[in-house]
Design a protein around this motif. Structure first.
Motif, short mmCIF file in Angstrom:
data_model
loop_
_atom_site.label_atom_id
_atom_site.label_comp_id
_atom_site.label_asym_id
_atom_site.label_seq_id
_atom_site.Cartn_x
_atom_site.Cartn_y
_atom_site.Cartn_z
N ASN A 595 0.70 -1.31 -0.24
CA ASN A 595 0.44 0.10 -0.09
C ASN A 595 1.21 1.42 -0.10
O ASN A 595 0.38 2.61 -0.46
N LEU A 596 2.04 1.18 -0.27
CA LEU A 596 3.17 2.34 -0.41
C LEU A 596 3.27 2.68 -1.52
O LEU A 596 3.81 3.69 -1.56
N PHE A 597 2.65 1.87 -2.49
CA PHE A 597 3.00 2.03 -3.88
C PHE A 597 1.80 2.48 -4.67
O PHE A 597 0.92 2.16 -4.01
N ILE A 598 2.00 3.36 -6.03
CA ILE A 598 1.01 3.46 -6.14
C ILE A 598 0.19 2.95 -6.47
O ILE A 598 -1.07 3.11 -6.67
N GLN A 606 -3.98 6.41 4.10
CA GLN A 606 -3.56 7.17 3.97
C GLN A 606 -4.77 8.58 2.98
O GLN A 606 -4.82 7.60 1.61
N ALA A 609 -3.36 11.87 0.57
CA ALA A 609 -2.82 11.32 -0.35
C ALA A 609 -3.52 11.06 -1.38
O ALA A 609 -2.79 10.44 -2.22
N TYR A 613 -3.10 13.52 -4.70
CA TYR A 613 -1.57 14.26 -4.66
C TYR A 613 -0.93 14.99 -6.18
O TYR A 613 0.24 15.78 -5.35
N GLU A 617 1.61 21.45 -2.14
CA GLU A 617 1.84 21.04 -1.28
C GLU A 617 1.34 21.54 0.25
O GLU A 617 0.55 21.11 1.11
N ASN B 185 3.50 12.43 2.89
CA ASN B 185 5.11 11.33 2.13
C ASN B 185 4.52 10.61 1.56
O ASN B 185 5.38 9.68 0.24
N GLY B 186 2.82 10.76 0.70
CA GLY B 186 2.42 10.36 -0.96
C GLY B 186 2.82 8.44 -0.87
O GLY B 186 3.23 7.73 -0.19
N ARG B 187 2.90 8.47 -1.90
CA ARG B 187 3.49 7.10 -1.97
C ARG B 187 4.14 6.69 -2.96
O ARG B 187 4.95 7.27 -4.22
N ILE B 188 4.93 5.68 -3.39
CA ILE B 188 6.33 5.68 -4.30
C ILE B 188 5.33 5.18 -5.98
O ILE B 188 4.75 4.49 -5.79
N LYS B 189 5.85 6.15 -6.65
CA LYS B 189 5.15 6.15 -7.88
C LYS B 189 6.39 5.53 -8.93
O LYS B 189 5.95 5.15 -9.64
N THR B 250 5.07 10.09 -4.82
CA THR B 250 3.73 10.77 -5.80
C THR B 250 4.56 12.85 -4.77
O THR B 250 3.85 13.86 -6.27
N THR B 251 4.61 12.91 -3.91
CA THR B 251 5.16 13.96 -3.74
C THR B 251 6.09 14.18 -3.60
O THR B 251 6.84 15.35 -3.18
#
Lengths: 1107, 366
Positions: A595-598, A606, A609, A613, A617, B185-189, B250-251
Motif C-alpha cells: 500500500n505504500l506504492f501507487i 492514508q 494522499a 496528490y 504541498e 509522504n505520498g506513495r511510491i510512484k 508522488t509528493t
C-alpha cells in the motif's frame, strides 16, 4: 499617493509583529533644546490619560485605543540618544522651532534615520505665536514646509502648534495630532524585523547589597530590564547589545503580566464611570506625584539624601516603614518562630510553628493579633514585601500612600474583581507564583508561604536604585504566569472547558495508553542521558539498563574498543545486515508494504494522499493541520461513520476547488507575484501560531522564544557598575538582540560616501565612529576604490561627491545593513556632525587592499640590452623573490629582473628592450597590501556620569595639539635647493663615410670659421670732409624729426584721454538705466507668479476641503 | 571587548566528528573535541579525518585548527565559509562521500559558489556513493530552495581500494534556506537505479539489474535501472560494481539504498541486498531518507524564523546525537510527535522546529 497606483517591484516584507496583541508603538519626540518637547509630551499624556505629569522621564506607555498602545519617549539633544532613538522609534514627532527655523540637529537626526531605516516622521512646528505678523507667519510656514518636504517626501505631514496654554498646547490641536497618530500605518523595517529588541522602561539592580558594599560599589552588577518585546521573537541564548553599554549575556527572561494591558470586552464591562477618566499609564521612570509606582512595586521619593541616622529630616510614615524594613536583622523564619501569635485573644497558647507546608494555615488568620508586637510588625511588613498580598491597605496602618494612584493601576490588570472601588480595597486572593499554587486553600491574607518563594523574591528586595526605596508589595502580580491567566479565564469560561471534559479525558486516556507503547521522543532525546543506541533499542530495556548501570560498578573499560574498528566509524550508511534483510524474502512481508506504492490498494490509513496528490504541498499541509486540530479538539471521531463523512466532505471540497479553478475566470483567480507572496506569508504565520498552540507557555518560550508584544523582564549579568551608578532615565535604554553572525568580529567592507554637508574630507587611518546595527563604536577605516576590477586600491582621502569603499575591523553586520559615521559625537563639535553614510557590502576575515609602492635602482654597468642594477634590493634573497618581475626605466624602456649578482649585495642582472643609460633610473612597480588596524572601541556613553563627554581615540593632530607636540620632521623630507650641474652634451659626430652617403640637404653644414681676413676686411675706409658733413647733417635732421614725433604723440594722448572719459560717463549712465529697467521687469514678473501661486493654492485648498 | 571569545563548546570522542565540525563552522562557535581515540592502540586522528580538517580549512577563510601533539584533541575556531574553486585529494581509507557530505551542508552558505573537484574512491559501503549524492542528496537540497546551478558531475569512477575517481561538485550560494513543510509522504510512484561496473565485465551490471527487478517488479511497473559503464581512464584503478536504488513518491519524497561489491559475492546477491534494503527503507516511511535526516534537520534549524515541519521515520542513532548537538550549537530543540496520532502503531514522527533565521552573512553584495 494611493496604494493602488503604486507599482510594487519588491517582494513584501514579513511583519513578525503579532496582530492580536502588538507591542506599543514607540513615538519619539525629537528636537533641539527648548523647542517644546516636554510640553508636547505632557500634553499628549494629558490627552490620553487625563493626568498631568510633573516630570516625564523615560518611556511612558499609555493605552490609546481599543487595539493600540503608545510608548512616548522624549529624546534629548545628545547625539547618542538621537542615534538610539532613531533605531527603535516607529514614529518620530520632529519638533521644529517655527520662529527660528531648522536647526542642525534636525538635519543630523534625519540623516541618522535615513541610514537605519526610515520610520514615519511627523513634523511639529512650535513657537509660532512668537511671529506676530500674519503675513510673515504664512511665509515662514510655507518656507519651512517646503524644506521639510524636500527633506522627507512631498506631502509629509507637518503640524502647527500655536501657543502654550496652561503649560500645554491647545487641546484641540493635540487632539488632532493624536488622531493622526492613531491612524498611522507602519511599514515593517528590515533591520527591526530581523532582530528582537526592547525599549527598557524600568531597570533594577539585583546585585546582593553585601557584594556591592564589599567592593565599594565597583563590582559587576546583575541587572534586570523591563519592557515590551519588539521585532522578532527573543530567544534564550541570544546575545544582547545595550547601546552605550556593550554586549551582555541574558541570564533569564521572564514573561510578566502586561502592566498596561489593552482593554478587552471584559474589562470594559467592569469599568466604572468614575474610572472612565483615569486611563492607564505605565511610566516607572517618571515621577508621578512623589510616588512612582508600577505593577510590582511602589517607590517613594525621599527628599534629600536618605541616611538612616538623619533625624532632622522629617520622616513620613512611609519612610519610617522602609527604615523598619531595613532594620530587620533576623530571617523570616526566625521571626516566625519567635512570634507569639494567638489565634484568639483568649487563646492560652501561641501558635507553634511547624516547619512544614502546614505552616501556612498557622498564618492565615493573624491579622487581628498582628499589632501585638512591634517586632513582629516589622517582620510582617517585610513579608508583604516578599509576598504580594494586599493587606497593606486593609490594615491601613502601614502606609498612607496616595491610595487612588496606588490602587487604580493595580486594579486594572489584576483580578477583575476589585475594579472601581472607592472604599478600601477588599482583600482578595493574591495572584501567586505558579509553584505555590497548589498549596493555597483560602483566599485570605497570606504571607510568604514557602522559603523557596522567599528566596526568589529576596533578590528583588535588596535592590535600591539610586535613592529610591521600594517595597514590592505586589510583586507576584507581575510574576503572574500564564497559569494564573488560565486560571482566571478558566474560572470565567467554565462551560467551555467543561464542555469537552469527556473528550479530554478520552484523549488523556489515549495518550496514556499510548505512552506505554510509544516513546516520548522529546524527553528521551533532550532530557535523558541515554545513548542514541539505548534510546532506539528499546524503552523497555531502559529499566534493565539502569539496573545494569547500577551493577556495573566495575566496567570493562575497553569494551567499546573490543567491538571493533568498523563499528566505531563515522558512517552515513548503516551496514547492511544480510541476515536481517533475509526476512524480506517472506511474501507476506513483501505484500505488507504494497500500500505504500501507487499500484497498491488505498488503505484508509492514508485518505489524504489518495486522490489529489498533485495538490500543492501547502494545501496538503493545511488539510493535515486542520485534521490534527480537529482531532485534538474532538478527541478523534472514533466511529467510521463520521470518518467516512469527513473524507467525503474533503473529497467534495477538492472537487469543487478543481471545478472552480477550471470554470472561473482564470485571470481573477491568478494572483500577481506580490499577492502570492503575501498569501504564502500569511499561511506560514498561521502555521507558526498553530504549531505550538497546544504546548504550554514555558515550553513554547524554549522552542520559539518570547513573542513580540509580551512584557518581559530580562536579567543581565556582568553589567558594568557604572551603568547603574550613572543611570539617567532621560537617556534611552535599549536592549537589542544580536544575531549569531553579528557576535563575531571581522573585517567589514562597506560602501561609503562622505556627507556633502560635512566640511572636512575623511582620511584613511583616522578613527571614525560608526553607528551600525545596534552598535556604536569607533574603528579605523581604510578607504579604497576598485581599480579596474583587478585590485582594491587604497585611497588616502575619500573622494568628493562619490562613493568609495571602506574597510574596517569590527563586529560583523549582515550585508545590506545601513550605517552612518561621525567624527565626533560631542555636543560642541562645530558644523554638521554626520560625516558619512553607507551600507555594508561584505564581511571577511582578511582584506585585499593594496597601495602602490615603487622600488628604484640605478644601473651601474650596461651591456647591450643587459644592465646590472643596484640599490633596489638589500639582499639576494629579496632579488630571488622578485625574479621575473617587470621593471621600467623613467624613459619608458621596459625590462625584466633576471638574477641576483654576487656583488654588491642586492644587485641584479636585468634585461631591457633597449639599451639603457647610466643616467636612467630603473623602477619596479609593486603592490603592498595594507590590512586595516584591528581597532574596535565601543562607545560606552551610558556608563559615563556626563553622557555627552565620551571621548575615543583622538586624531594624531589632536593628540599633538593637546600634548603641545610638533609634527616630526624627517630630514630627508625637507625641501632643499636643488643644485644641478649644467649638463654638457657631446658634440654630434657623423662618421665621414655616413656623411658622404647623406644627401646634401641632410649633410651637416658646419664649416670652420675663417681664420684669415677677407679682402674687404683687409682694406681701411677713409671719409672725405664733405661726406663727413653730409652724414652729420643727416643725423641732426633725424634727431629733430624724432623729437617732433614724440611731441605729436603726447598731444594725441591728451586728446584721447578726454574722449575716453566722456565715453565712460556715457556708459555709466546707460548701465544705470538698464538696471532700473530690469528691476522694474522683475518686480512685475514676481507679482505675477505670486498671484498665480496664490490662485493655485486657493484652488487646491478648496479641493481639499471638498474631499 | 564584547566577548569576542565566545564560549568554546566541548565534545568528546571521534564519533560524530564530521557534523560537529560543520555545526561549528555554520554557527561560528568554536569547538573543542577531545578524547579522540585516546584509549586506542593507535590514538588520535586518522588520516581521513586530518584530510577532512584540511579540506574544511580550505573551504573556509580564517579558520584556525589546533591539533594536539598526540592528535587526540582538536580545537576549531571557525572562520567564514569562502567557497570558490577548490581541489581536494582524498585518502584511500574513506570514500568521497565522507568528505562531500559535510561540504554539502556548508556549501550554500559560502561567500562564492563552490566548485569542488574531489578525487578518490567514489563508492564504498560506509558512506553515500556519488550516485546517491547526485540522485538523492541533491533533490533533498532542492526542497530547501538550493537548486539553480547545483550539480554533481561524476567524471571518473574509482572503486576501493585503488580509487582514482573524480567528481566535481558545483553549489550555488543562497541567502537563506527555505522553510520546509513536508508532511505528506505520498506513495511510491517510480523506482530508479544505477548499476555500474568498472574494470569488470559489463555484463555484471545487467545481471544486477535483472536480479533487482525480480524483487521490485511486483510493486510497480515504472522501474528504470540504468547500466552505467565507465571505460578506460574513467574507470579508476580497481575493479568493482555497485547498485544504487531510489524510490520516489508522488509528493517527491525519495528513499534510497545501495549495495557495493564485495569479494566473493555474486552481482545477483548484491542486487538483492540493495533491493531489500530499499524495501526496508521504504517501509520505514517518512518524507526524508534515513541517511539524509541530519541534513534536513540542520537546514530546518537554519530556516527563516518560521515553523518548519518534516515527517520522518524513526531517527537513526546519528540523528539523535545530532539533535542533541544542534541544541548545544543553536539552542533549537525540535518538537517530535507521532505523525499519526490516531494510529497507535505508526512509527513515523513529525519533526517540527522554529527556524533560527540564519542568514548567509558571508554572501557579499559587492
Amino acid at each position: 499617493m494611493s496604494n493602488e497606483t503604486r507599482l510594487v517591484f519588491t517582494s513584501p516584507l514579513i511583519n513578525r509583529t503579532p496582530d492580536d496583541e502588538p507591542p506599543p508603538v514607540i513615538v519619539a519626540i525629537v528636537g533641539p533644546p527648548g523647542v517644546g518637547k516636554t510640553t508636547l509630551l505632557k500634553s499628549m499624556i494629558r490627552r490620553y490619560t487625563k493626568q498631568t505629569l510633573n516630570e516625564a522621564k523615560g518611556p511612558i506607555t499609555v493605552v490609546s485605543g481599543k487595539k493600540k498602545r503608545i510608548t512616548f519617549i522624549e529624546c534629548n539633544n545628545d547625539m547618542n540618544s538621537m542615534i538610539d532613538v532613531g533605531k527603535v522609534a516607529d514614529l518620530v514627532l520632529l519638533m521644529i522651532d517655527g520662529s527660528y527655523g531648522f536647526e542642525m540637529e534636525t538635519f543630523e537626526f534625519l540623516n541618522i534615520l535615513q541610514s537605519h531605516g526610515f520610520p514615519k516622521v511627523i513634523g511639529v512646528l512650535t513657537h509660532l505665536d512668537l511671529i506676530k505678523k500674519a503675513a510673515i507667519l504664512r511665509d515662514t510656514k510655507k518656507a519651512l514646509k517646503k524644506r521639510f518636504w524636500t527633506e522627507i517626501y512631498q506631502g509629509a505631514k507637518l503640524f502647527y502648534l500655536s501657543g502654550v496654554l496652561n503649560g500645554r498646547y491647545p487641546d484641540s490641536e493635540i487632539l488632532n495630532l493624536s488622531r493622526f497618530i492613531s491612524v498611522m500605518k507602519f511599514r515593517p523595517l528590515v533591520f527591526r524585523n530581523s532582530h528582537p529588541y526592547l525599549l527598557a522602561d524600568r531597570i533594577e539592580d539585583l546585585t546582593p547589597r553585601e557584594q556591592v558594599r564589599e567592593s565599594k560599589g565597583k563590582c559587576d552588577r546583575t541587572v534586570t530590564l523591563y519592557g515590551y518585546l519588539r521585532g522578532t521573537n527573543l530567544r534564550m541564548g541570544t546575545k544582547v547589545h545595550v547601546p552605550g553599554v556593550g554586549d551582555l549575556e541574558m541570564k533569564t527572561v521572564t514573561k510578566l503580566g502586561d502592566p498596561c494591558p489593552l482593554p478587552d470586552a471584559d474589562s470594559e464591562k467592569r469599568r466604572k464611570l468614575s474610572e472612565k477618566k483615569k486611563l492607564l499609564i505605565h511610566a516607572p521612570m517618571s515621577d508621578v506625584g512623589g510616588v512612582i509606582y508600577d505593577k510590582d512595586a511602589v517607590y517613594i521619593n525621599v527628599p534629600g539624601s536618605f541616611t538612616r541616622g538623619n533625624a532632622d529630616v522629617p520622616q513620613g510614615e512611609g519612610e519610617r516603614m522602609v527604615m523598619d524594613l531595613q532594620d530587620v536583622n533576623a530571617t523570616l523564619e526566625d521571626g516566625v518562630a519567635r512570634s507569639q501569635i494567638r489565634l484568639f485573644g483568649s487563646s492560652s497558647r501561641p501558635l507553634a510553628v511547624d516547619p512544614g507546608p502546614s505552616r501556612q494555615h498557622a498564618f492565615q488568620d493573624d491579622s487581628g493579633s498582628e499589632d501585638d508586637e512591634d517586632d513582629d510588625e516589622g517582620e510582617d511588613s517585610e513579608d508583604e514585601g516578599f509576598e504580594g498580598s494586599d493587606d497593606e491597605e486593609e490594615e491601613g496602618s502601614d502606609v498612607e500612600l496616595d491610595e487612588d494612584e496606588l490602587s487604580e493601576p493595580e486594579g486594572d490588570d489584576e483580578d477583575v474583581n476589585d475594579r472601581g472601588r472607592s472604599a478600601p480595597r477588599v482583600v482578595r486572593r493574591a495572584t501567586h507564583d505558579t509553584k505555590s499554587n497548589h498549596d493555597r486553600q483560602t483566599k485570605d491574607v497570606e504571607y510568604a508561604e514557602s522559603d523557596s518563594d522567599l528566596g526568589e523574591e529576596d533578590e528583588d528586595e535588596d535592590e535600591p536604585v539610586g535613592r529610591r526605596v521600594r517595597f514590592g508589595n505586589e510583586h507576584d502580580v507581575d510574576i503572574q504566569s500564564d497559569e494564573d491567566e488560565e486560571d482566571i479565564s478558566g474560572g470565567e469560561e467554565a462551560p467551555r472547558w467543561k464542555a469537552n471534559l469527556g473528550a479530554k479525558a478520552l484523549e488523556a486516556y489515549h495518550q496514556h495508553s499510548q505512552r506505554n507503547k510509544r516513546k516520548d521522543w522529546i524527553s528521551l532525546i533532550y532530557n535523558s542521558s541515554l545513548t542514541p543506541e539505548q534510546i532506539l533499542n528499546d524503552s523497555e530495556s531502559n529499566s534493565s539498563n539502569l539496573n545494569e548501570m547500577d551493577d556495573d560498578f566495575f566496567t570493562v573499560k575497553s569494551r567499546s574498543g573490543a567491538i571493533g574498528e568498523d563499528e566505531e566509524k563515522d558512517m552515513t550508511k548503516e551496514p547492511l545486515n544480510e541476515e536481517e534483510l533475509k526476512q524480506w524474502e517472506d511474501e507476506e512481508l513483501l505484500d505488507s508494504i504494497r500500500n505504500l506504492f501507487i499500484t497498491g490498494s488505498s488503505s484508509d490509513a492514508q485518505p489524504a494522499a489518495d486522490g489529489d496528490y498533485e495538490d500543492l504541498e501547502g494545501d496538503a499541509d493545511f488539510e493535515d493541520l486542520e485534521a490534527n486540530g480537529a482531532e485534538d479538539a474532538s478527541s478523534q471521531p472514533a466511529d467510521p461513520e463520521t470518518a467516512r463523512a469527513t473524507a467525503l466532505a474533503a473529497k467534495k471540497e477538492a472537487l469543487k476547488r478543481k471545478f472552480d479553478e477550471q470554470y472561473d475566470d482564470p485571470e481573477s483567480s491568478k494572483l500577481d507575484f506580490y499577492e502570492e507572496k503575501k498569501e504564502e506569508m500569511a499561511r506560514q504565520l498561521l502555521l507558526n501560531r498553530a504549531e505550538f498552540e497546544d504546548v504550554d507557555e514555558e515550553a513554547r518560550a524554549l522552542v520559539e522564544g518570547y513573542r513580540p508584544g509580551t512584557y518581559v523582564r530580562v536579567e543581565l549579568v556582568n553589567v558594568p557598575c557604572e551603568m547603574i551608578e550613572n543611570f539617567d532615565p532621560t537617556y534611552p535604554l535599549i536592549l537589542g538582540g544580536v544575531l549569531p553572525a553579528e557576535e563575531r568580529f571581522g573585517y567589514l567592507q562597506v560602501r561609503i560616501k562622505r556627507h556633502r554637508w560635512f566640511t572636512k574630507t575623511l582620511k584613511t587611518n583616522d578613527p571614525l565612529i560608526f553607528s551600525l546595527g545596534w552598535r556604536r563604536f569607533q574603528s579605523i577605516p581604510i578607504y579604497s576604490l576598485d581599480d579596474h576590477s583587478i585590485r582594491m586600491r587604497m585611497l588616502k582621502y575619500t573622494p568628493e561627491h562619490m562613493h568609495c569603499y571602506a574597510t574596517f575591523y569590527g563586529p560583523v553586520a549582515l550585508p545590506n545593513t545601513g550605517f552612518c559615521a561621525f567624527n565626533s559625537l560631542a555636543d560642541n563639535a562645530p558644523g554638521f556632525r554626520v560625516s558619512a553614510t553607507g551600507v555594508v557590502l561584505d564581511i571577511d576575515r582578511s582584506t585585499k587592499i593594496v597601495k602602490k609602492i615603487k622600488l628604484t635602482g640605478v644601473p651601474y654597468k650596461i651591456f647591450k640590452n643587459t644592465a646590472f642594477i643596484k640599490d633596489m634590493f638589500n639582499s639576494a634573497l629579496e632579488v630571488a623573490k622578485f625574479e621575473g618581475a617587470n621593471i621600467r626605466t623613467v624613459s619608458g624602456i621596459r625590462g625584466q629582473i633576471k638574477k641576483a649578482l654576487a656583488k654588491p649585495e642586492g644587485s641584479f642582472r636585468a634585461t631591457f628592450e633597449d639599451k639603457v643609460l647610466m643616467s636612467d633610473i630603473v623602477f619596479l612597480r609593486a603592490w603592498h597590501s595594507i590590512p586595516p588596524r584591528k581597532f574596535y572601541n565601543p562607545i560606552t556613553s551610558l556608563l559615563l556620569s556626563e553622557k555627552g563627554s565620551w571621548s575615543g581615540m583622538r586624531l594624531t593632530g589632536q593628540v599633538r595639539r593637546d600634548e603641545g607636540l610638533k609634527a616630526p620632521l624627517d630630514v630627508n623630507s625637507t625641501y632643499k635647493k636643488i643644485e644641478r650641474a649644467p649638463r654638457r652634451f657631446n658634440t654630434l659626430k657623423i662618421p665621414k663615410k655616413l656623411q658622404a652617403e647623406l644627401p646634401y640637404a641632410s649633410k651637416p653644414k658646419l664649416m670652420k670659421p675663417q681664420n684669415r681676413q677677407t679682402y674687404m676686411q683687409k682694406r681701411a675706409v677713409v671719409l672725405e670732409p664733405e661726406e663727413k658733413k653730409a652724414i652729420a647733417l643727416l643725423q641732426q635732421i633725424r634727431a629733430l624729426r624724432k623729437d617732433q614725433v614724440v611731441k605729436r604723440k603726447e598731444k594725441q594722448n591728451e586728446r584721447k584721454e578726454v574722449h575716453r572719459q566722456k565715453v565712460a560717463r556715457e556708459e555709466a549712465k546707460k548701465t544705470e538705466k538698464d538696471k532700473e529697467k530690469r528691476k522694474e521687469y522683475m518686480r512685475a514678473a514676481g507679482m505675477k507668479t505670486k498671484r498665480d501661486n496664490e490662485k493655485e493654492e486657493g484652488r487646491s485648498s478648496k479641493r481639499r476641503k471638498k474631499d | 571587548m564584547p566577548s569576542a571569545s565566545t564560549s568554546v563548546l566541548h565534545f568528546s570522542g571521534h564519533q560524530h566528528l564530521r557534523y560537529r565540525l560543520v555545526l561549528s563552522i555554520i554557527s561560528g562557535k568554536p569547538v573543542k573535541i577531545d578524547k579522540i581515540r585516546s584509549d586506542d592502540k593507535n590514538p588520535g586522528l586518522r588520516d581521513y579525518e586530518v584530510s577532512l580538517l584540511r579540506l574544511l580549512e580550505r573551504v573556509t577563510n580564517g579558520t584556525i585548527i589546533e591539533i594536539s601533539v598526540t592528535g587526540t584533541t582538536i580545537l576549531l575556531k571557525p572562520g567564514i565559509i569562502a567557497g570558490g574553486p577548490i581541489a581536494h585529494e582524498c585518502p584511500l581509507s574513506r570514500s568521497i562521500g565522507y568528505f562531500l557530505e559535510p561540504i554539502i551542508m556548508l556549501a550554500p552558505f559560502a561567500k562564492k559558489p563552490l566548485n569542488l573537484t574531489i578525487r578518490g574512491i567514489t563508492s564504498d559501503d560506509q558512506d553515500l556513493s556519488v550516485d546517491l549524492m547526485r540522485t538523492v542528496t541533491l533533490p533533498h537540497l532542492q526542497l530547501f530552495g538550493v537548486s539553480e546551478g547545483l550539480e554533481l558531475r561524476i567524471k571518473k569512477r574509482g572503486s576501493s581500494p585503488g580509487g582514482g575517481g573524480e567528481v566535481q561538485f558545483l553549489c550555488p550560494v543562497v541567502k537563506q534556506v527555505k522553510t520546509v513543510n513536508f508532511v505528506d509522504n505520498g506513495r511510491i510512484k517510480r523506482i530508479r537505479g544505477i548499476a555500474h561496473a568498472v574494470r569488470v565485465s559489463p555484463q555484471f551490471s545487467n545481471r544486477m539489474i535483472e536480479a533487482s527487478r525480480s524483487v521490485l517488479n511486483r510493486y510497480i511497473p515504472d522501474i528504470y535501472l540504468y547500466s552505467d559503464v565507465y571505460k578506460g581512464e574513467d574507470s579508476g584503478k580497481s575493479p568493482g560494481y555497485a547498485l544504487s536504488l531510489l524510490a520516489e513518491s508522488t509528493t517527491g519524497a525519495i528513499h534510497c539504498a545501495e549495495a557495493v561489491s564485495k569479494p566473493g559475492v555474486t552481482p545477483e546477491d548484491i542486487a538483492l541486498l540493495a533491493s531489500r534494503a530499499l524495501l526496508k527503507e521504504v517501509s520505514r516511511g517518512g518524507c526524508i531518507d534515513r541517511k539524509h535526516q541530519t541534513l534536513a534537520l540542520l537546514w530546518m534549524v537554519l530556516g527563516s524564523e518560521d515553523v518548519g515541519r518534516v515527517r520522518m521515520g524513526e531517527p537513526s542513532p546519528r540523528t539523535i546525537q545530532f539533535l542533541r548537538d544542534v541544541r548545544d550549537f543553536f539552542g533549537t530543540s525540535f518538537k517530535i510527535v507521532p505523525a499519526d496520532k490516531s494510529d497507535p502503531d505508526c512509527s513515523e514522527l513529525l519533526f517540527s522546529c522554529y527556524g533560527t533565521g540564519y542568514v548567509n552573512a558571508n554572501r557579499s553584495l559587492a
